[in-house]
Write an enzyme that holds these catalytic residues in place. Structure first.
Site, mmCIF file in Angstrom:
data_model
loop_
_atom_site.group_PDB
_atom_site.id
_atom_site.type_symbol
_atom_site.label_atom_id
_atom_site.label_comp_id
_atom_site.label_asym_id
_atom_site.label_seq_id
_atom_site.Cartn_x
_atom_site.Cartn_y
_atom_site.Cartn_z
ATOM 1 N N HIS A 24 -37.226 -6.577 40.236
ATOM 2 C CA HIS A 24 -37.513 -7.701 41.136
ATOM 3 C C HIS A 24 -37.165 -8.979 40.393
ATOM 4 C CE1 HIS A 24 -39.477 -9.801 44.505
ATOM 5 N NE2 HIS A 24 -39.781 -10.703 43.575
ATOM 6 N N CYS A 25 -36.271 -9.771 40.973
ATOM 7 C CA CYS A 25 -35.758 -10.968 40.305
ATOM 8 C C CYS A 25 -36.458 -12.205 40.863
ATOM 9 C CB CYS A 25 -34.247 -11.069 40.510
ATOM 10 S SG CYS A 25 -33.509 -12.514 39.712
#
Length: 270
Positions: free
Chosen positions: A131-132
């Site tokens: 997850h960025c």
């Protein structure tokens, strides 16, 4: 396929876009090579630079708002339509018997191999990578290659912008006067240099992992993943060689049935 632009992450996306265009405007307003070309009517490079910035912003929104591969419903009867027999399922070590069709403890959906539940997005994601927070979205099966394209374009924009900023530094009789004259441009150059380094490291690490056909999650947490914990430190049941891994990643569109790859490539190991 795309999320609501005004949903989660709106502030991050807005800040990214504002910062991008503010820096671009500063590069045009200061006495840089870009401004000199614009003033003399040489518009090819200024137009190309603005277009490249625009492409980077569009790719940012595409990757940020794209469905990364959310699992929204059960794939009923999956293990029998994949060509994976019950005997092959029994070959999985006892510690990972639940892999047959593991049900997520959060969204209660069956997870295909290489998927993971994201606590932030509140969905399971196919071929989950990470997850960025930069894009406020997961990087998964559907948007991973677009994420790399975005990083590549962003790196080109940052390096070009750093070169433009460098051409704008003027001389002054003393350091204090020089800093007053070039302070804003120096700040922009330092920011561009820092972001260039970060994006370069991100792009390099992701290309390395793609060449191994592994994900960030698998690379960092393989000791906790049921289908990898029995493998040796250098073993990867999905690895088909660097060239085939890269070709498969960039050229094969659509979902890959990783259970088939796992049993075809890794049955001798398990």
């Amino acid at each position: 396929m795309f999320k609501n632009v005004f949903g989660s992450g709106f502030l991050v996306r807005t800040a990214h876009v504002i910062l991008t265009w503010v820096i671009t405007l500063i590069l045009f307003l200061h006495d840089t090579a870009l401004r000199k070309q614009e003033e003399t009517g040489q518009l090819v490079q200024p137009v190309l630079f603005v277009l490249l910035v625009l492409v980077s912003v569009l790719l940012y929104f595409a990757v940020s708002l794209m469905d990364p591969g959310f699992i929204l419903s059960d794939d009923t009867g999956l293990q029998f339509t994949l060509g994976v027999t019950e005997e092959q399922q029994d070959m999985i070590p006892p510690s990972s018997k639940s892999m047959r069709q593991r049900r997520c403890g959060h969204c209660l959906l069956q997870q295909p191999m290489r998927s993971k539940h994201c606590q932030t997005c509140r969905h399971c994601v196919r071929r989950y990578d990470h997850h960025c927070p930069w894009i406020e979205n997961c990087v998964g099966e559907r948007n991973h290659r677009w994420f790399l394209f975005y990083l590549l374009v962003q790196l080109l924009v940052l390096l070009w912008g750093l070169h433009i900023a460098w051409t704008g530094f003027g001389s002054a009789p003393g350091w204090q006067l020089w800093l007053r004259t070039n302070g804003v441009l120096l700040t922009v150059a330092a920011l561009l240099a820092l972001l260039s380094l970060i994006v370069l490291l991100l792009l390099g690490s992701h290309l390395y992992l793609v060449s191994l056909n592994t994900t960030t999650w698998e690379f960092m947490s393989r000791h906790r993943i049921s289908y990898l914990k029995h493998c040796g430190a250098d073993e990867n049941p999905f690895d088909r060689g660097a060239v085939n891994n890269l070709l498969g990643f960039f050229c094969v569109w659509g979902s890959v049935v990783w259970e088939q790859v796992y049993f075809r490539e890794g049955s001798d190991q398990v």
